[in-house]
Design an enzyme around this catalytic site. Structure first.
Site, short mmCIF file in Angstrom:
data_model
loop_
_atom_site.label_atom_id
_atom_site.label_comp_id
_atom_site.label_asym_id
_atom_site.label_seq_id
_atom_site.Cartn_x
_atom_site.Cartn_y
_atom_site.Cartn_z
CD GLU A 161 -1.22 0.92 -11.98
OE1 GLU A 161 -2.45 -0.49 -12.02
OE2 GLU A 161 -0.33 -0.50 -11.32
CD GLU A 277 1.50 1.53 -8.68
OE1 GLU A 277 1.36 0.46 -8.74
OE2 GLU A 277 0.30 2.73 -8.20
C1 LIG Z 1 -0.95 -3.51 -6.65
C2 LIG Z 1 -1.46 -2.51 -5.54
O1 LIG Z 1 -1.27 -2.02 -4.67
N1 LIG Z 1 -2.72 -2.49 -5.63
C3 LIG Z 1 -3.94 -1.33 -5.42
C4 LIG Z 1 -3.65 -0.30 -5.67
O2 LIG Z 1 -4.11 1.14 -5.52
C5 LIG Z 1 -5.56 0.64 -5.30
C6 LIG Z 1 -5.98 1.68 -4.34
O3 LIG Z 1 -5.84 3.24 -5.02
C7 LIG Z 1 -5.63 -0.87 -4.52
O4 LIG Z 1 -7.43 -0.98 -4.22
C8 LIG Z 1 -4.94 -1.66 -5.21
O5 LIG Z 1 -4.99 -3.16 -4.75
#
Ligand SMILES: CC(=O)N[C@H]1CO[C@H](CO)[C@@H](O)[C@@H]1O
Ligand SMILES: *[C@@H]1O[C@H](CO)[C@@H](O)[C@H](O)[C@H]1NC(C)=O
Ligand SMILES: *[C@@H]1O[C@H](CO)[C@@H](O)[C@H](O)[C@H]1NC(C)=O
Ligand SMILES: *[C@@H]1O[C@H](CO)[C@@H](O)[C@H](O)[C@H]1NC(C)=O
Ligand SMILES: *[C@@H]1O[C@H](CO)[C@@H](O)[C@H](O)[C@H]1NC(C)=O
Ligand SMILES: *[C@@H]1O[C@H](CO)[C@@H](O)[C@H](O)[C@H]1NC(C)=O
Length: 367
Positions: A161, A277
């Protein structure tokens, strides 16, 4: 609609052709835990306490009972290549050893594919004058890929991301990583992210601080082996964050622009994508949104895989995504108020019916 009727319709809808989906599985999140956005804080962290990669018994359940074939295993670049010696410096062999053990269990012991995921969002780009450069990032990837050259079940995810940086820089970093990986002789599948948290819905839109759409740059990626796909993320709640338990953003219409990019882009033989994701809350409306999303991937040849967010050994009762009462996908886990976690709700009702029987089982990771 009564739940049993709903589930029946899900199964009916989900029995379509799965031919294009080669990879289906889950994120294994935990290796990136315990840092809080302040440089150096939480480092190096304690294995098994602050961070951990997988629970092998949970991997067994996913492979042996759920029949999935891929896990995305998160880690932190600053734990792998400590800040003191920089991103281009030597690896912390202790951290790498724990990571390699997780990857080897998934790939060599269980025969599944492991998607290597430096979970760093911005590829080290800040106003900090000591921050890593694209050249450092290239060296990091050369060091990492060289460790896995001979493991055909590995997939290289360039980074998690990226956001709020020039899209042209993301293209440069993606291309630098691809060149580095190929320079080691590694031939496995690579996944390249775009801007705006690599969101599918915003692929053709300006994101961040007036950063150009991913669609304007990501088509220029070149892989001499034509074995690179786009790494895309898509959540189904109001702001696409995965932070809410109400689903209101339909996957199919929101992915249409991205799909048109894949159909028309310049990647030549590489115009494919993996949805690495997605997630949704524990309620029937969200189950239907997940069903629509996964049906859409099955119906469009450009999509070769998906991974749900997230399982992992140290989530405990925390919500990995999608608001309260959802929990996470680690088998057996509960929500914070003691109800069944997402493995027994979201996974079982909405995701499991879409696991294809024809997933790729052998051979080098590829499109
Ligand atoms: C959307 C989501 O689940 N985001 C998560 C991605 O992962 C991080 C930790 O690696 C979380 O803090 C986020 O909430
Ligand atoms: C690992 O997963 C298994 C199976 O779900 C579970 O019984 C066990 O408690 C887990 N171990 C740890 C340390 O979380
Ligand atoms: C390397 O990683 C291990 C395990 O996280 C940690 O205990 C150790 O302090 C790290 N060393 C450095 C130099 O960061
Ligand atoms: C970060 O940004 C600077 C300036 O835009 C650039 O020179 C540098 O290569 C970038 N680093 C990475 C790792 O993208
Ligand atoms: C998205 O961008 C690509 C590349 O510029 C273009 O081919 C496609 O038509 C665009 N799709 C939409 C829906 O704007
Ligand atoms: C606890 O779970 C129940 C059942 O899902 C739900 O109705 C309730 O809102 C939850 N309470 C809290 C505080 O999360």
């Amino acid at each position: 609609m009564a739940f049993s009727v709903h589930l029946g319709s899900l199964i009916a809808l989900a029995t379509g052709a799965f031919a294009t989906i080669l990879y289906a599985g889950v994120n294994e999140s935990g290796g990136e835990f315990g840092v809080f956005g302040v440089k150096g804080q939480g480092l190096p962290g304690r294995f098994g306490v602050d961070y951990e990669f997988i629970n092998k018994s949970a991997i067994d359940i996913f492979v042996d009972q759920e029949h999935v074939n891929i896990f995305r295993v998160t880690f932190l670049m600053e734990r792998m290549a400590p800040i003191e010696t920089g991103l281009s410096g030597p690896f912390n062999e202790t951290y790498f050893g724990f990571y390699e053990d997780a990857v080897n269990y998934i790939t060599l012991t269980k025969g599944a594919y492991a998607l290597i995921d430096p979970h760093n969002y911005v590829i080290g780009n800040t106003s900090d004058p000591t921050a890593a450069t694209t050249a450092d990032f290239a060296i990091f990837w050369k060091n990492l890929a060289s460790r896995f050259v001979n493991n055909e079940k590995v997939i290289f995810g360039i980074n998690n991301e990226p956001h709020d940086m020039p899209t042209q820089l993301i293209l440069l970093n993606d291309q630098a990583a691809i060149n580095s990986i190929r320079s080691t002789g590694a031939r496995q599948l690579i996944l390249a992210p775009g801007n705006g948290f690599t969101g599918g819905h915003s692929w053709n839109q300006t994101t961040g601080e007036d950063d150009a759409p991913s669609s304007e740059f990501l088509g220029f990626i070149r892989d001499p082996l034509h074995n690179t796909a786009i790494d895309v993320h898509e959540y189904l709640d109001i702001d696409f964050s995965g932070g809410h338990n109400v689903c209101s953003q339909p996957g199919p219409s929101n992915l249409a622009g991205f799909t048109s990019f894949l159909k028309q882009n310049n990647l030549k033989y590489d115009n494919m994508a993996v949805l690495s994701e997605f997630g949704a809350g524990n309620n029937e409306n969200c189950f239907e949104f997940v069903n629509d999303l996964l049906n859409y991937l099955e119906d469009n040849d450009e999509y070769i895989g998906w991974l749900a967010w997230a399982a992992g050994p140290i989530w405990g009762t925390a919500d990995a995504c999608c608001g309260p009462d959802t929990g996470n996908l680690e088998p057996g886990s509960l929500t914070s108020n003691g109800t069944a976690g997402a493995f027994d709700t979201v996974w079982k009702h909405a995701i499991r019916p879409h696991i294809p029987e024809t997933l790729k089982k052998a051979g080098i990771s590829s499109l």
